[in-house]
Design a protein around this motif. Structure first.
Motif, mmCIF file in Angstrom:
data_model
loop_
_atom_site.group_PDB
_atom_site.id
_atom_site.type_symbol
_atom_site.label_atom_id
_atom_site.label_comp_id
_atom_site.label_asym_id
_atom_site.label_seq_id
_atom_site.Cartn_x
_atom_site.Cartn_y
_atom_site.Cartn_z
ATOM 1 N N ALA A 162 8.128 13.363 -1.072
ATOM 2 C CA ALA A 162 7.893 12.460 -2.197
ATOM 3 C C ALA A 162 7.823 11.028 -1.686
ATOM 4 O O ALA A 162 8.442 10.681 -0.679
ATOM 5 N N ILE A 163 7.073 10.217 -2.393
ATOM 6 C CA ILE A 163 6.985 8.785 -2.117
ATOM 7 C C ILE A 163 7.592 8.045 -3.299
ATOM 8 O O ILE A 163 7.343 8.392 -4.454
ATOM 9 N N GLY A 164 8.389 7.025 -3.003
ATOM 10 C CA GLY A 164 9.053 6.259 -4.053
ATOM 11 C C GLY A 164 8.568 4.818 -4.069
ATOM 12 O O GLY A 164 9.147 3.976 -3.381
ATOM 13 N N PRO A 165 7.527 4.533 -4.833
ATOM 14 C CA PRO A 165 7.072 3.148 -4.916
ATOM 15 C C PRO A 165 8.047 2.289 -5.714
ATOM 16 O O PRO A 165 8.819 2.793 -6.537
ATOM 17 N N GLY A 166 7.986 0.994 -5.445
ATOM 18 C CA GLY A 166 8.636 0.040 -6.336
ATOM 19 C C GLY A 166 7.662 -0.321 -7.438
ATOM 20 O O GLY A 166 7.021 0.560 -8.011
ATOM 21 N N VAL A 167 7.524 -1.586 -7.730
ATOM 22 C CA VAL A 167 6.607 -2.010 -8.777
ATOM 23 C C VAL A 167 5.225 -2.237 -8.174
ATOM 24 O O VAL A 167 5.054 -3.069 -7.285
ATOM 25 N N VAL A 168 4.252 -1.494 -8.673
ATOM 26 C CA VAL A 168 2.886 -1.549 -8.157
ATOM 27 C C VAL A 168 1.960 -1.999 -9.281
ATOM 28 O O VAL A 168 2.099 -1.568 -10.432
ATOM 29 N N ASP A 169 1.019 -2.825 -8.942
ATOM 30 C CA ASP A 169 0.060 -3.360 -9.914
ATOM 31 C C ASP A 169 -0.996 -2.305 -10.218
ATOM 32 O O ASP A 169 -2.006 -2.182 -9.518
ATOM 33 N N THR A 170 -0.760 -1.496 -11.265
ATOM 34 C CA THR A 170 -1.653 -0.411 -11.653
ATOM 35 C C THR A 170 -1.841 -0.417 -13.172
ATOM 36 O O THR A 170 -1.160 -1.156 -13.877
ATOM 37 N N PRO A 171 -2.747 0.427 -13.692
ATOM 38 C CA PRO A 171 -2.890 0.518 -15.147
ATOM 39 C C PRO A 171 -1.588 0.868 -15.861
ATOM 40 O O PRO A 171 -1.354 0.423 -16.987
ATOM 41 N N LEU A 172 -0.712 1.659 -15.214
ATOM 42 C CA LEU A 172 0.555 2.049 -15.850
ATOM 43 C C LEU A 172 1.461 0.841 -16.083
ATOM 44 O O LEU A 172 2.193 0.778 -17.059
ATOM 45 N N THR A 173 1.398 -0.126 -15.169
ATOM 46 C CA THR A 173 2.281 -1.287 -15.274
ATOM 47 C C THR A 173 1.595 -2.500 -15.899
ATOM 48 O O THR A 173 2.179 -3.589 -15.950
ATOM 49 N N ALA A 174 0.382 -2.328 -16.388
ATOM 50 C CA ALA A 174 -0.363 -3.445 -16.975
ATOM 51 C C ALA A 174 0.376 -4.139 -18.119
ATOM 52 O O ALA A 174 0.340 -5.371 -18.227
ATOM 53 N N PRO A 175 1.073 -3.398 -19.003
ATOM 54 C CA PRO A 175 1.808 -4.086 -20.078
ATOM 55 C C PRO A 175 2.892 -5.033 -19.562
ATOM 56 O O PRO A 175 3.168 -6.058 -20.186
ATOM 57 N N ILE A 176 3.496 -4.696 -18.430
ATOM 58 C CA ILE A 176 4.500 -5.580 -17.834
ATOM 59 C C ILE A 176 3.826 -6.800 -17.226
ATOM 60 O O ILE A 176 4.270 -7.935 -17.395
ATOM 61 N N ALA A 177 2.752 -6.556 -16.518
ATOM 62 C CA ALA A 177 2.040 -7.651 -15.857
ATOM 63 C C ALA A 177 1.543 -8.690 -16.861
ATOM 64 O O ALA A 177 1.405 -9.866 -16.532
ATOM 65 N N SER B 275 12.298 -8.031 -5.591
ATOM 66 C CA SER B 275 12.042 -7.450 -4.284
ATOM 67 C C SER B 275 12.299 -8.468 -3.181
ATOM 68 O O SER B 275 12.257 -9.679 -3.409
ATOM 69 N N ALA B 276 12.541 -7.973 -1.985
ATOM 70 C CA ALA B 276 12.775 -8.864 -0.850
ATOM 71 C C ALA B 276 11.523 -9.655 -0.486
ATOM 72 O O ALA B 276 11.608 -10.765 0.034
ATOM 73 N N LEU B 277 10.345 -9.080 -0.782
ATOM 74 C CA LEU B 277 9.089 -9.742 -0.443
ATOM 75 C C LEU B 277 8.618 -10.698 -1.530
ATOM 76 O O LEU B 277 7.654 -11.436 -1.333
ATOM 77 N N GLY B 278 9.275 -10.664 -2.685
ATOM 78 C CA GLY B 278 8.966 -11.614 -3.739
ATOM 79 C C GLY B 278 7.640 -11.417 -4.428
ATOM 80 O O GLY B 278 7.059 -12.367 -4.968
ATOM 81 N N ARG B 279 7.162 -10.183 -4.459
ATOM 82 C CA ARG B 279 5.877 -9.914 -5.114
ATOM 83 C C ARG B 279 5.777 -8.452 -5.498
ATOM 84 O O ARG B 279 6.597 -7.631 -5.101
ATOM 85 N N GLY C 267 11.631 -3.705 -0.519
ATOM 86 C CA GLY C 267 13.049 -4.040 -0.395
ATOM 87 C C GLY C 267 13.826 -4.043 -1.696
ATOM 88 O O GLY C 267 15.002 -4.438 -1.727
ATOM 89 N N TRP C 268 13.209 -3.572 -2.783
ATOM 90 C CA TRP C 268 13.858 -3.593 -4.100
ATOM 91 C C TRP C 268 15.222 -2.923 -4.059
ATOM 92 O O TRP C 268 16.215 -3.480 -4.520
#
Length: 260
Positions: free
Chosen positions: A184-199, A212-216, A248-249
């Motif tokens: 399994a892969i565990g993404p953090g927050v990714v800019d996708t259609p699923l997260t568009a309402p948050i963005a 996140s540690a990278l700040g983005r 780094g989340w």
């Protein structure tokens, strides 16, 4: 001597990416094709999947689009009946209903569970049967950091992602003796259609970026490396794992930087 130049070579491999029409699935399809795999781009949105196929072919890769609805058990079985030679499965689709648990209806609960957990179960078991018979293969699902850490409004989604992770671990144990790897892969927050309402919410977007540690936020293509690694010989001894790709989340404690 082992030829390390072929670590990520997927030439001659057949891969199915479910959810390939956009977001992380699209990036996964491109990544696999770029390393030599023939990619079946499965999606409910066949038009979107076909566009991804066209882009892959324009880049010199090999791909084809197929209609795919992981909520339809009979259709999933029929598709995998014709994929006895499948080498790689990548499952990416998920939905979310952001509500506190006390306000979540059973219909909403069932909707999230049916796609995220039951749909993934259908895919990995159908692929697993074919790969077990061949004695090889790689199954890759997308869980989430929400399999490990939660926030208000994410209860049902997090439960499905934890369930996906545990199913993968179990299937890895069951299929390991037959030469099949499951990860399994565990993404953090990714800019996708699923997260568009948050963005769309500036404060919310910034809060997630700053966690996140990278700040983005991540871009979808930043998930492709983990997919190629787990699909290829580079990941030949990796099974039953959760590969975290979260900027780094989960490593950073809290959202406050103390005065030092």
């Amino acid at each position: 001597m082992y030829d390390y130049r072929k670590l990520f070579d997927l030439t001659g491999k057949k891969a199915l990416v479910v959810g390939a029409g956009s977001g992380i699935g699209e990036a996964a399809a491109h990544g696999l094709a770029a390393h030599g795999a023939h990619v079946l781009c499965g999606d409910l949105n066949l038009e979107g999947a076909q566009k991804v196929v066209d882009d892959i072919k324009n880049a010199g890769g090999s791909a084809e689009a197929i209609p795919f609805d992981m909520r339809d058990g009979a259709a999933v079985t029929k598709t995998f009946d014709g994929l006895a030679d499948l080498d790689v499965l990548v499952s990416t689709p998920a939905i979310n209903v952001r509500k506190e648990l006390l306000n979540m209806s059973e219909e909403e609960f069932d909707r999230v569970m049916t796609l995220n957990l039951k749909g993934t179960f259908r895919l990995i078991t159908a692929a697993g049967r074919n790969m077990k018979a061949r004695g090889k293969g790689s199954i890759i699902t997308f869980a989430s950091i929400r399999a490990l850490t939660v926030e208000p409004g994410q209860g049902v989604y997090a439960a499905t992602k934890a369930g996906v992770l545990q199913m993968c671990r179990t299937l890895a144990a069951e299929l390991g003796p037959h030469g099949v790897r499951v990860n399994a892969i565990g993404p953090g927050v990714v800019d996708t259609p699923l997260t568009a309402p948050i963005a769309a919410n500036k404060d919310w977007y910034s809060a997630y970026a700053n966690k996140s540690a990278l700040g983005r936020w991540a871009k979808p293509h930043e998930m492709a490396g983990a997919v190629v690694y787990l699909a290829s010989d580079a990941g030949s001894f990796a099974t039953g794992t959760l590969t975290i790709v979260d900027g780094g989340w989960t490593a950073v404690d809290g959202r406050f930087t103390p005065p030092l």
